[in-house]
Design a protein around this motif. Structure first.
Motif, PDB file in Angstrom:
ATOM      1  N   LEU A  68       0.838  -1.192   0.000  1.00 49.72           N
ATOM      2  CA  LEU A  68       0.000   0.000   0.000  1.00 49.72           C
ATOM      3  C   LEU A  68       0.877   1.246   0.000  1.00 49.72           C
ATOM      4  O   LEU A  68       1.939   1.280   0.632  1.00 49.72           O
ATOM      5  CB  LEU A  68      -0.888   0.035   1.250  1.00 49.72           C
ATOM      6  CG  LEU A  68      -1.812  -1.168   1.499  1.00 49.72           C
ATOM      7  CD1 LEU A  68      -2.541  -0.994   2.837  1.00 49.72           C
ATOM      8  CD2 LEU A  68      -2.807  -1.334   0.367  1.00 49.72           C
ATOM      9  N   THR A  86      -8.042   0.905  -4.530  1.00 50.71           N
ATOM     10  CA  THR A  86      -7.793   2.298  -4.212  1.00 50.71           C
ATOM     11  C   THR A  86      -9.069   3.113  -4.384  1.00 50.71           C
ATOM     12  O   THR A  86      -9.982   2.734  -5.114  1.00 50.71           O
ATOM     13  CB  THR A  86      -6.707   2.902  -5.112  1.00 50.71           C
ATOM     14  OG1 THR A  86      -7.129   2.841  -6.479  1.00 50.71           O
ATOM     15  CG2 THR A  86      -5.387   2.168  -4.944  1.00 50.71           C
ATOM     16  N   THR A  87      -9.111   4.224  -3.670  1.00 49.36           N
ATOM     17  CA  THR A  87     -10.124   5.249  -3.869  1.00 49.36           C
ATOM     18  C   THR A  87      -9.373   6.529  -4.242  1.00 49.36           C
ATOM     19  O   THR A  87      -8.154   6.515  -4.434  1.00 49.36           O
ATOM     20  CB  THR A  87     -10.957   5.481  -2.605  1.00 49.36           C
ATOM     21  OG1 THR A  87     -10.120   6.066  -1.589  1.00 49.36           O
ATOM     22  CG2 THR A  87     -11.529   4.168  -2.083  1.00 49.36           C
ATOM     23  N   ALA A 102      -7.341   6.918  -0.752  1.00 47.49           N
ATOM     24  CA  ALA A 102      -6.793   5.861   0.107  1.00 47.49           C
ATOM     25  C   ALA A 102      -6.443   4.602  -0.673  1.00 47.49           C
ATOM     26  O   ALA A 102      -7.009   4.320  -1.743  1.00 47.49           O
ATOM     27  CB  ALA A 102      -7.799   5.512   1.208  1.00 47.49           C
ATOM     28  N   ILE A 108      -6.384   0.488   0.035  1.00 44.39           N
ATOM     29  CA  ILE A 108      -7.097  -0.386   0.972  1.00 44.39           C
ATOM     30  C   ILE A 108      -6.760  -1.846   0.702  1.00 44.39           C
ATOM     31  O   ILE A 108      -6.849  -2.314  -0.445  1.00 44.39           O
ATOM     32  CB  ILE A 108      -8.620  -0.180   0.868  1.00 44.39           C
ATOM     33  CG1 ILE A 108      -8.966   1.293   1.080  1.00 44.39           C
ATOM     34  CG2 ILE A 108      -9.351  -1.056   1.878  1.00 44.39           C
ATOM     35  CD1 ILE A 108     -10.391   1.646   0.716  1.00 44.39           C
ATOM     36  N   LYS A 143      -7.817  -5.751   2.004  1.00 47.17           N
ATOM     37  CA  LYS A 143      -8.781  -6.535   2.776  1.00 47.17           C
ATOM     38  C   LYS A 143      -8.353  -7.993   2.759  1.00 47.17           C
ATOM     39  O   LYS A 143      -8.034  -8.546   1.705  1.00 47.17           O
ATOM     40  CB  LYS A 143     -10.192  -6.388   2.213  1.00 47.17           C
ATOM     41  CG  LYS A 143     -10.759  -4.981   2.345  1.00 47.17           C
ATOM     42  CD  LYS A 143     -12.198  -4.897   1.836  1.00 47.17           C
ATOM     43  CE  LYS A 143     -12.763  -3.493   2.008  1.00 47.17           C
ATOM     44  NZ  LYS A 143     -14.164  -3.399   1.545  1.00 47.17           N
ATOM     45  N   THR A 185      -9.470  -5.014   7.522  1.00 47.91           N
ATOM     46  CA  THR A 185      -9.398  -3.933   6.541  1.00 47.91           C
ATOM     47  C   THR A 185      -8.306  -2.963   6.969  1.00 47.91           C
ATOM     48  O   THR A 185      -8.335  -2.430   8.084  1.00 47.91           O
ATOM     49  CB  THR A 185     -10.732  -3.178   6.421  1.00 47.91           C
ATOM     50  OG1 THR A 185     -11.762  -4.086   6.037  1.00 47.91           O
ATOM     51  CG2 THR A 185     -10.634  -2.076   5.370  1.00 47.91           C
ATOM     52  N   THR A 211      -6.611   0.503   5.845  1.00 42.46           N
ATOM     53  CA  THR A 211      -6.817   1.672   4.992  1.00 42.46           C
ATOM     54  C   THR A 211      -5.685   2.661   5.218  1.00 42.46           C
ATOM     55  O   THR A 211      -5.516   3.200   6.316  1.00 42.46           O
ATOM     56  CB  THR A 211      -8.161   2.348   5.308  1.00 42.46           C
ATOM     57  OG1 THR A 211      -9.217   1.400   5.148  1.00 42.46           O
ATOM     58  CG2 THR A 211      -8.399   3.532   4.374  1.00 42.46           C
ATOM     59  N   ASP A 218      -3.982   6.236   4.124  1.00 41.82           N
ATOM     60  CA  ASP A 218      -4.185   7.511   3.437  1.00 41.82           C
ATOM     61  C   ASP A 218      -3.190   8.522   3.967  1.00 41.82           C
ATOM     62  O   ASP A 218      -2.259   8.159   4.706  1.00 41.82           O
ATOM     63  CB  ASP A 218      -5.632   7.990   3.562  1.00 41.82           C
ATOM     64  CG  ASP A 218      -6.071   8.234   5.000  1.00 41.82           C
ATOM     65  OD1 ASP A 218      -5.196   8.377   5.888  1.00 41.82           O
ATOM     66  OD2 ASP A 218      -7.285   8.284   5.245  1.00 41.82           O
TER      67      ASP A 218
END
Length: 338
Positions: free
Chosen positions: A18, A118-119, A122, A124, A126, A150, A152, A154
């Motif tokens: 990440l 991804t968003t 962030a 992510i 899982k 999870t 996350t 950011d």
């Protein structure tokens, strides 16, 4: 801001890498969804204990002292006994010198990668593990459950969510977990662990017997304990051997704070570790001060909670009914102090 979440290889094993903002993190499902590394670029902070020169076999031999491992069941059960409301289970004594079952089995299992996504803000990861009759421990503890993780990442750091769901049809599931969080110290290259200071808002101090289980007596705070409260505790190079406290609410920049802060005095860089109020207890340990790491371990129940003759609201003991779920949350981030 560069945001990435992808399945990559580490020592030939699948991991989830990440990246978001100035942070990077690596989640290892094959090591029980352990966050084996987390770094912050601007400060140079390398948060969790890690060593790329170690083999997988060396890390697997002592999984609880690397990265951010999740333990179910947490800490010790005296005599290997777990007394639930509907059944009494007996686990093998894997700490035979003290007559205990310790640390559980969830961190010893290879977990499933659910997604790496991804968003706009962030990255992510899982992961999940379903415990059922295929697990070798099931004959001892036949209560099916699913553990979902999870992670996350950011620009504000790492958010950790752990959810447990009772999948059994007719049995209660004891819910007790902890993170055996191994923080590297020094965590800034070129610093010295003797220049680190630890702040932990602590409450009552629990006395442990010779078997490292609670006697149910509380101890007065001495100078050593007060150093956690004043942020003057040096977390390495001397013995911190199972300091056990009820968690308390402290102050961080004028707001209520439940967690721990470690500061490198040379650079003024701080690691902030925030926990939800589901975590009722701290266990603080540093492998007798022999190595360059320490473990602030947040626990949802006190050591040996299922077997203690005290109310659940005091011990943290909790059971999940069939179909019921429970989620706990933590945050870990780095900041430049003054």
């Amino acid at each position: 801001m560069s945001i990435k979440a992808e399945v990559t290889k580490w020592k030939g094993k699948d991991v989830i890498s990440l990246a978001a903002g100035t942070y990077t993190a690596t989640v290892a499902p094959f090591l029980g969804s352990n966050v084996i590394r987390m770094q912050e670029e601007t400060t140079g902070a390398d948060i969790f204990r890690n060593d790329d020169s170690r083999t997988i076999e060396e890390i697997e031999a002592d999984r609880v002292t690397w990265g951010l491992p999740t333990l179910y069941l947490p800490n010790r059960l005296s005599g290997g006994v777990l007394k639930c409301s509907d059944y009494t289970y007996r686990f093998p004594l894997n700490e035979p010198d003290y007559g205990n079952y310790i640390h559980g089995f969830l961190h010893l299992r290879e977990h499933e990668i659910v997604s790496a996504e991804t968003t706009a803000t962030a990255a992510i990861a899982k992961t999940s593990y379903t415990y059922d009759e295929k697990d070798p421990m099931f004959t001892t503890f036949p209560v099916s459950f699913r553990a979902d993780f999870t992670f996350t990442l950011d620009e504000a750091g790492l958010r950790y969510e752990f959810t447990m769901t009772n999948l059994s049809e007719d049995r209660q599931l004891p819910f007790g977990m902890c993170n055996h969080t191994a923080i590297q110290d020094p965590f800034i290259k070129g610093s010295d662990g003797m220049d680190s200071r630890l702040y932990v808002p602590i409450g009552e101090k629990w006395e442990l017997g010779k078997d490292f289980c609670p006697t149910l007596d509380m101890l007065p705070h001495g100078n050593h304990d007060r150093q956690y409260l004043t942020g003057s505790q040096i977390p390495v190079k001397h013995v911190i051997d199972n300091d056990v406290y009820t968690t308390a609410i402290g102050d961080l920049d004028g707001r209520e704070f439940r967690g721990a802060v470690v500061t490198d005095l040379t650079s003024k860089v701080e690691i902030v570790y925030e926990i939800s109020d589901d975590f009722k207890f701290w266990i603080l340990w540093n492998e007798w001060g022999r190595k360059d790491y320490f473990c602030p371990e947040p626990c949802t129940w006190i050591i040996n909670a299922p077997n203690l003759p005290i109310p659940a609201e005091e011990s943290g003991y909790l059971e999940l009914a069939p179909g019921q779920s429970k989620t706990v949350v933590e945050r870990i981030y780095v900041r430049q102090g003054k």
